[in-house]
Scaffold this motif. Structure first.
Motif, PDB file in Angstrom:
ATOM      1  N   ILE A 120       0.795  -1.191   0.071  1.00  0.00           N
ATOM      2  CA  ILE A 120      -0.059  -0.120  -0.017  1.00  0.00           C
ATOM      3  C   ILE A 120       1.024   1.237   0.070  1.00  0.00           C
ATOM      4  O   ILE A 120       0.524   2.237  -0.482  1.00  0.00           O
ATOM      5  N   LYS A 121       1.984   1.382   0.808  1.00  0.00           N
ATOM      6  CA  LYS A 121       3.192   2.241   0.819  1.00  0.00           C
ATOM      7  C   LYS A 121       3.382   2.649  -0.503  1.00  0.00           C
ATOM      8  O   LYS A 121       3.361   3.850  -1.027  1.00  0.00           O
ATOM      9  N   ALA A 122       3.741   1.759  -1.477  1.00  0.00           N
ATOM     10  CA  ALA A 122       4.481   1.649  -2.635  1.00  0.00           C
ATOM     11  C   ALA A 122       3.325   2.397  -3.631  1.00  0.00           C
ATOM     12  O   ALA A 122       3.730   3.174  -4.473  1.00  0.00           O
ATOM     13  N   ARG A 123       2.235   1.670  -3.548  1.00  0.00           N
ATOM     14  CA  ARG A 123       1.311   1.767  -4.668  1.00  0.00           C
ATOM     15  C   ARG A 123       0.565   3.088  -4.300  1.00  0.00           C
ATOM     16  O   ARG A 123       0.245   4.002  -5.380  1.00  0.00           O
ATOM     17  N   GLY A 124       0.269   3.813  -2.904  1.00  0.00           N
ATOM     18  CA  GLY A 124      -0.146   4.925  -2.626  1.00  0.00           C
ATOM     19  C   GLY A 124       0.560   5.984  -2.482  1.00  0.00           C
ATOM     20  O   GLY A 124       0.154   7.043  -2.273  1.00  0.00           O
ATOM     21  N   LYS A 125       1.944   5.787  -2.492  1.00  0.00           N
ATOM     22  CA  LYS A 125       2.890   6.747  -2.334  1.00  0.00           C
ATOM     23  C   LYS A 125       2.867   7.363  -0.958  1.00  0.00           C
ATOM     24  O   LYS A 125       2.536   8.713  -0.889  1.00  0.00           O
ATOM     25  N   SER A 126       2.507   6.626   0.090  1.00  0.00           N
ATOM     26  CA  SER A 126       1.999   7.107   1.371  1.00  0.00           C
ATOM     27  C   SER A 126       2.674   6.480   2.589  1.00  0.00           C
ATOM     28  O   SER A 126       3.394   5.237   2.308  1.00  0.00           O
ATOM     29  N   ASP A 127       2.569   6.843   3.560  1.00  0.00           N
ATOM     30  CA  ASP A 127       3.218   6.229   4.962  1.00  0.00           C
ATOM     31  C   ASP A 127       2.583   6.747   6.038  1.00  0.00           C
ATOM     32  O   ASP A 127       1.347   7.324   6.010  1.00  0.00           O
ATOM     33  N   LEU A 128       2.999   6.070   7.332  1.00  0.00           N
ATOM     34  CA  LEU A 128       2.438   6.513   8.458  1.00  0.00           C
ATOM     35  C   LEU A 128       2.275   7.768   8.697  1.00  0.00           C
ATOM     36  O   LEU A 128       3.394   8.588   8.434  1.00  0.00           O
ATOM     37  N   LYS A 131      -2.553   9.860   7.080  1.00  0.00           N
ATOM     38  CA  LYS A 131      -3.967   9.904   7.333  1.00  0.00           C
ATOM     39  C   LYS A 131      -4.632   9.055   6.485  1.00  0.00           C
ATOM     40  O   LYS A 131      -5.568   9.277   5.548  1.00  0.00           O
ATOM     41  N   THR A 132      -4.292   7.681   6.432  1.00  0.00           N
ATOM     42  CA  THR A 132      -4.663   6.627   5.237  1.00  0.00           C
ATOM     43  C   THR A 132      -4.965   5.362   6.486  1.00  0.00           C
ATOM     44  O   THR A 132      -4.644   5.388   7.321  1.00  0.00           O
ATOM     45  N   LEU A 133      -5.286   4.219   5.555  1.00  0.00           N
ATOM     46  CA  LEU A 133      -5.653   3.107   6.466  1.00  0.00           C
ATOM     47  C   LEU A 133      -4.282   2.528   7.071  1.00  0.00           C
ATOM     48  O   LEU A 133      -4.118   1.686   7.948  1.00  0.00           O
ATOM     49  N   ASP A 173      -8.962   5.762  15.499  1.00  0.00           N
ATOM     50  CA  ASP A 173      -9.137   7.256  16.493  1.00  0.00           C
ATOM     51  C   ASP A 173      -8.408   8.232  16.363  1.00  0.00           C
ATOM     52  O   ASP A 173      -8.739   9.451  16.377  1.00  0.00           O
ATOM     53  N   ALA A 174      -6.972   7.907  16.247  1.00  0.00           N
ATOM     54  CA  ALA A 174      -6.045   9.029  16.621  1.00  0.00           C
ATOM     55  C   ALA A 174      -6.052   9.718  15.272  1.00  0.00           C
ATOM     56  O   ALA A 174      -5.252  10.833  15.163  1.00  0.00           O
ATOM     57  N   THR A 175      -6.496   9.192  14.081  1.00  0.00           N
ATOM     58  CA  THR A 175      -6.424   9.826  12.771  1.00  0.00           C
ATOM     59  C   THR A 175      -7.197  11.160  12.741  1.00  0.00           C
ATOM     60  O   THR A 175      -7.451  12.039  11.782  1.00  0.00           O
ATOM     61  N   THR A 176      -7.974  11.185  13.602  1.00  0.00           N
ATOM     62  CA  THR A 176      -8.995  12.324  13.811  1.00  0.00           C
ATOM     63  C   THR A 176      -8.435  13.663  13.794  1.00  0.00           C
ATOM     64  O   THR A 176      -8.842  14.568  13.293  1.00  0.00           O
ATOM     65  N   SER A 177      -7.356  13.745  14.543  1.00  0.00           N
ATOM     66  CA  SER A 177      -6.872  15.093  14.615  1.00  0.00           C
ATOM     67  C   SER A 177      -5.717  15.250  13.594  1.00  0.00           C
ATOM     68  O   SER A 177      -4.976  16.517  13.444  1.00  0.00           O
ATOM     69  N   ASP A 197     -10.049   8.796   9.668  1.00  0.00           N
ATOM     70  CA  ASP A 197      -9.740   8.285   8.185  1.00  0.00           C
ATOM     71  C   ASP A 197     -10.908   7.047   7.816  1.00  0.00           C
ATOM     72  O   ASP A 197     -10.841   6.175   8.733  1.00  0.00           O
ATOM     73  N   PRO A 198     -11.600   7.101   6.951  1.00  0.00           N
ATOM     74  CA  PRO A 198     -12.452   6.102   6.648  1.00  0.00           C
ATOM     75  C   PRO A 198     -11.661   4.659   6.523  1.00  0.00           C
ATOM     76  O   PRO A 198     -12.248   3.681   6.928  1.00  0.00           O
ATOM     77  N   GLY A 199     -10.376   4.603   5.717  1.00  0.00           N
ATOM     78  CA  GLY A 199      -9.728   3.333   5.711  1.00  0.00           C
ATOM     79  C   GLY A 199      -9.165   2.759   6.847  1.00  0.00           C
ATOM     80  O   GLY A 199      -9.387   1.787   7.123  1.00  0.00           O
ATOM     81  N   ALA A 200      -8.737   3.773   7.818  1.00  0.00           N
ATOM     82  CA  ALA A 200      -8.260   3.162   9.052  1.00  0.00           C
ATOM     83  C   ALA A 200      -9.405   2.565   9.926  1.00  0.00           C
ATOM     84  O   ALA A 200      -9.127   1.703  10.451  1.00  0.00           O
TER      85      ALA A 200
END
Length: 218
Positions: A120-128, A131-133, A173-177, A197-200
């Motif tokens: 998911i990191k590689a495909r979405g170019k995202s990380d911790l 605010k993603t799943l 829950d922590a993604t709310t902020s 975040d909906p995915g999280a």
């Protein structure tokens, strides 16, 4: 479906529970996504996992990697938007983590989750922190890995499932902020702050259902 007393049966139970949860929570996940996104997350996820459930008898959990590859293919083809590629990649990478394995254990579960997160990191170019799943998936995986490293009593499957669920929920829950930095919610800037975040949340709800039904799985 394989007997729930077998590793293959446990994997099948988890995947089927994920699918059922996605379908059952279509409205809730969609409503959450509509707060700062386009609102199609619940719909997209449900449509893909409906096919997984409809085609269930054609899947063979006795061969874990092939089973997960088939699920990945369905998700990639049937789930719309950005969710299809991300969730499809997650299942495909999980399959690669247990290639040619027929007997699975808790360490394999961690390996599958870790591989899914890296995909998911590689495909979405995202990380911790974006605010993603991943903000639920990575802490959940870390907690399981740490618990297995500690060993001792309380590291059985049911206890690990409960740990996964509680960690995923706290992390979701922590993604709310947080302010979203990836995905459609990132387009709204600061408006993404104030709702999880909906995915999280989806990861947390799925993990909670796995934990709640572990001892009565069929």
């Amino acid at each position: 479906m394989s007997s729930p007393s077998t590793p293959a049966g446990d994997l099948a139970f988890v995947v089927r529970t994920i699918a059922r949860t996605a379908v059952d929570n279509e409205g809730a996940f969609g409503d959450l996504d509509a707060v700062a996104g386009d609102g199609d997350f619940g719909y997209s996820l449900a449509r893909g996992f409906e096919i997984v459930l409809a085609d269930w008898d054609t899947l063979d959990p006795g061969t874990p990697d092939e089973f997960l590859k088939k699920v990945a293919l369905v998700i990639s083809k049937r789930v719309g938007g950005t969710s299809g590629p991300l969730w499809g990649t997650a299942f495909l990478r999980a399959a690669g983590a247990v290639k040619d394995r027929t007997e699975l254990d808790a360490a394999d579960a961690v390996a599958m989750l870790r591989a899914a997160a890296e995909g998911i990191k590689a495909r979405g170019k995202s990380d911790l922190g974006d605010k993603t799943l991943l903000d639920a998936l990575i802490p959940m995986t870390d907690a399981l890995e740490q618990r297995l490293a500690e060993g001792g009593p309380g590291a059985g499957p049911a206890e690990l499932a409960a740990l996964a669920a509680s960690t995923a929920r706290t992390s979701a829950d922590a993604t709310t902020s947080m302010q979203a930095r990836r995905g459609r919610q990132s387009y709204t800037g600061e408006r993404s702050i104030g709702s999880p975040d909906p995915g999280a949340v989806a990861v947390a709800v799925m993990a909670e259902r796995v934990a709640a039904e572990w001892d009565v799985r069929d």
